[in-house]
Design a protein around this motif. Sequence first.
Motif, PDB file in Angstrom:
ATOM      1  N   LEU A  79       6.820  48.140  13.538  1.00  0.00           N
ATOM      2  CA  LEU A  79       8.064  48.537  14.551  1.00  0.00           C
ATOM      3  C   LEU A  79       7.463  49.290  15.384  1.00  0.00           C
ATOM      4  CD1 LEU A  79      10.704  48.284  14.689  1.00  0.00           C
ATOM      5  CD2 LEU A  79      11.236  50.037  12.989  1.00  0.00           C
ATOM      6  N   VAL A  80       6.588  50.373  15.297  1.00  0.00           N
ATOM      7  CA  VAL A  80       6.112  51.269  16.242  1.00  0.00           C
ATOM      8  C   VAL A  80       5.616  50.287  17.521  1.00  0.00           C
ATOM      9  CG1 VAL A  80       4.768  53.017  16.935  1.00  0.00           C
ATOM     10  CG2 VAL A  80       5.770  53.028  14.779  1.00  0.00           C
ATOM     11  N   ASP A  81       4.806  49.241  17.258  1.00  0.00           N
ATOM     12  CA  ASP A  81       4.450  48.374  18.477  1.00  0.00           C
ATOM     13  C   ASP A  81       5.495  47.983  19.134  1.00  0.00           C
ATOM     14  OD1 ASP A  81       1.762  49.028  17.347  1.00  0.00           O
ATOM     15  OD2 ASP A  81       1.586  47.414  16.193  1.00  0.00           O
ATOM     16  N   LEU A  82       6.387  47.257  18.455  1.00  0.00           N
ATOM     17  CA  LEU A  82       7.447  46.454  18.979  1.00  0.00           C
ATOM     18  C   LEU A  82       8.390  47.517  19.778  1.00  0.00           C
ATOM     19  CD1 LEU A  82       8.542  44.302  16.416  1.00  0.00           C
ATOM     20  CD2 LEU A  82       7.224  43.528  18.247  1.00  0.00           C
ATOM     21  N   ALA A  83       8.476  48.726  19.416  1.00  0.00           N
ATOM     22  CA  ALA A  83       9.475  49.808  20.092  1.00  0.00           C
ATOM     23  C   ALA A  83       8.723  50.116  21.419  1.00  0.00           C
ATOM     24  CB  ALA A  83       9.749  50.990  19.154  1.00  0.00           C
ATOM     25  N   GLU A  84       7.364  50.457  21.236  1.00  0.00           N
ATOM     26  CA  GLU A  84       6.496  50.898  22.444  1.00  0.00           C
ATOM     27  C   GLU A  84       6.490  49.884  23.559  1.00  0.00           C
ATOM     28  OE1 GLU A  84       2.750  52.125  20.869  1.00  0.00           O
ATOM     29  OE2 GLU A  84       3.625  54.146  20.196  1.00  0.00           O
ATOM     30  N   HIS A  85       6.355  48.760  23.028  1.00  0.00           N
ATOM     31  CA  HIS A  85       6.214  47.412  23.793  1.00  0.00           C
ATOM     32  C   HIS A  85       7.576  47.294  24.929  1.00  0.00           C
ATOM     33  CE1 HIS A  85       4.420  43.900  25.600  1.00  0.00           C
ATOM     34  NE2 HIS A  85       5.645  43.302  25.495  1.00  0.00           N
ATOM     35  N   PHE A 126      15.476  50.897  19.739  1.00  0.00           N
ATOM     36  CA  PHE A 126      14.861  49.497  19.536  1.00  0.00           C
ATOM     37  C   PHE A 126      15.633  48.813  18.176  1.00  0.00           C
ATOM     38  CE2 PHE A 126      12.032  46.416  17.719  1.00  0.00           C
ATOM     39  CZ  PHE A 126      11.702  45.759  18.895  1.00  0.00           C
ATOM     40  N   SER A 127      15.533  49.788  16.892  1.00  0.00           N
ATOM     41  CA  SER A 127      16.021  48.921  15.771  1.00  0.00           C
ATOM     42  C   SER A 127      17.633  48.666  15.841  1.00  0.00           C
ATOM     43  CB  SER A 127      15.799  49.990  14.671  1.00  0.00           C
ATOM     44  OG  SER A 127      14.512  50.098  14.343  1.00  0.00           O
ATOM     45  N   ARG A 128      18.282  49.611  16.776  1.00  0.00           N
ATOM     46  CA  ARG A 128      19.555  49.290  16.872  1.00  0.00           C
ATOM     47  C   ARG A 128      19.980  48.141  17.755  1.00  0.00           C
ATOM     48  NH1 ARG A 128      22.923  50.769  20.702  1.00  0.00           N
ATOM     49  NH2 ARG A 128      21.590  52.322  21.334  1.00  0.00           N
ATOM     50  N   MET A 171      19.490  40.688  12.682  1.00  0.00           N
ATOM     51  CA  MET A 171      18.792  40.960  11.328  1.00  0.00           C
ATOM     52  C   MET A 171      17.591  42.063  11.833  1.00  0.00           C
ATOM     53  SD  MET A 171      16.175  38.103  11.116  1.00  0.00           S
ATOM     54  CE  MET A 171      17.296  36.723  11.010  1.00  0.00           C
ATOM     55  N   SER A 172      17.245  42.808  10.938  1.00  0.00           N
ATOM     56  CA  SER A 172      16.318  43.948  11.544  1.00  0.00           C
ATOM     57  C   SER A 172      15.054  43.286  11.954  1.00  0.00           C
ATOM     58  CB  SER A 172      15.733  44.815  10.119  1.00  0.00           C
ATOM     59  OG  SER A 172      15.082  44.079   9.164  1.00  0.00           O
ATOM     60  N   PRO A 173      14.252  44.106  12.791  1.00  0.00           N
ATOM     61  CA  PRO A 173      13.185  43.723  13.188  1.00  0.00           C
ATOM     62  C   PRO A 173      11.975  43.197  12.253  1.00  0.00           C
ATOM     63  CG  PRO A 173      13.544  45.596  14.303  1.00  0.00           C
ATOM     64  CD  PRO A 173      14.484  45.436  12.980  1.00  0.00           C
ATOM     65  N   GLY A 174      12.062  43.894  11.053  1.00  0.00           N
ATOM     66  CA  GLY A 174      10.839  43.795   9.986  1.00  0.00           C
ATOM     67  C   GLY A 174      11.346  42.562   9.495  1.00  0.00           C
TER      68      GLY A 174
END
Length: 314
Positions: A228-234, A242-244, A252-255
Amino acid sequence: MGSVHRVVVLAPDGVYPFDLGIPNRVFGAAGGRYEVLTCTADGRPVRTNADFSITVEHGPEALRTADTVIIPAFDTPEVSRKAATAVAAALAHVAAGTRLVSICTGAFVLAAAGLLDGRPATTHWTLADLFRDWYPQVALDPDVLFVDDGDVLTSAGAASGIDVCLHIVRKDHGSELANRVARICVVPPWRDGGQAQYIEHPVPEATANGTGAARQWALENLHKPLTLVDLAEHSHMSLRTFSRRFSEEVGMSPGRWLIQQRLTRARHLLESTDLAVDDIAGHVGFAGGTSLREHLHAAIGVSPLAYRRTFRGV
């Protein structure tokens, strides 16, 4: 499935023309693997919820010949115990073991026939309270696009009927054919049944930075151990933002989305290659074969090898 699979659509009075046409459009694009017939509960014409009626070629006797029976949605004012029960009576013609499918309010008919007692199901989210009031014995989940409970599948409103029909093609003949059918119908090839029916903010504000670029980047890098950190940083966002935004856009959630994408690609590789399970796990970003086995079993109830045998006979 070697022989042509017969789908019989049971049209209730007040049927939605859009929903009525979904099975023929989707299964009709499957290269002759399905035959679709339409019938009514008494063989007579039925009104639609539009400004016309339809005449069908078949009465309820067609239900005896069905491999799959689909009940499309009918107009909400027509949803009454009497209306649902009248159509449900025709289901007495259906042979044991026939697959049953409902689109939207068609679930009221299955419930009226007692076919959803003690089983998970869904219908349109706006009718959840009414459905629960009438049929408390059904394990209703109004938050999902469709529910696959083996021989009984129920779907939510309108376009989710396309999703459940594509899901059936995928179950019967694999992802390659389902994707081809989706391309012919010009619709998304896959929306997970557990995806939310109703997304509060399906289209982000024009000034907002969306998560689409991060999703595309993830799909191009599924073989990597993405977090999730990778996706948010991207996306140049905080984890919380990012999750919201991701949940608002995707439902649905990123995971959960990431696992879904890994499984979709793994299923394609199981169908189309001879790669070992451990190798496929590496190609799609799972930690190993054990992780792939666990996630696939949780999603569809079978092992990778059993899934491969279904579509490749090996």
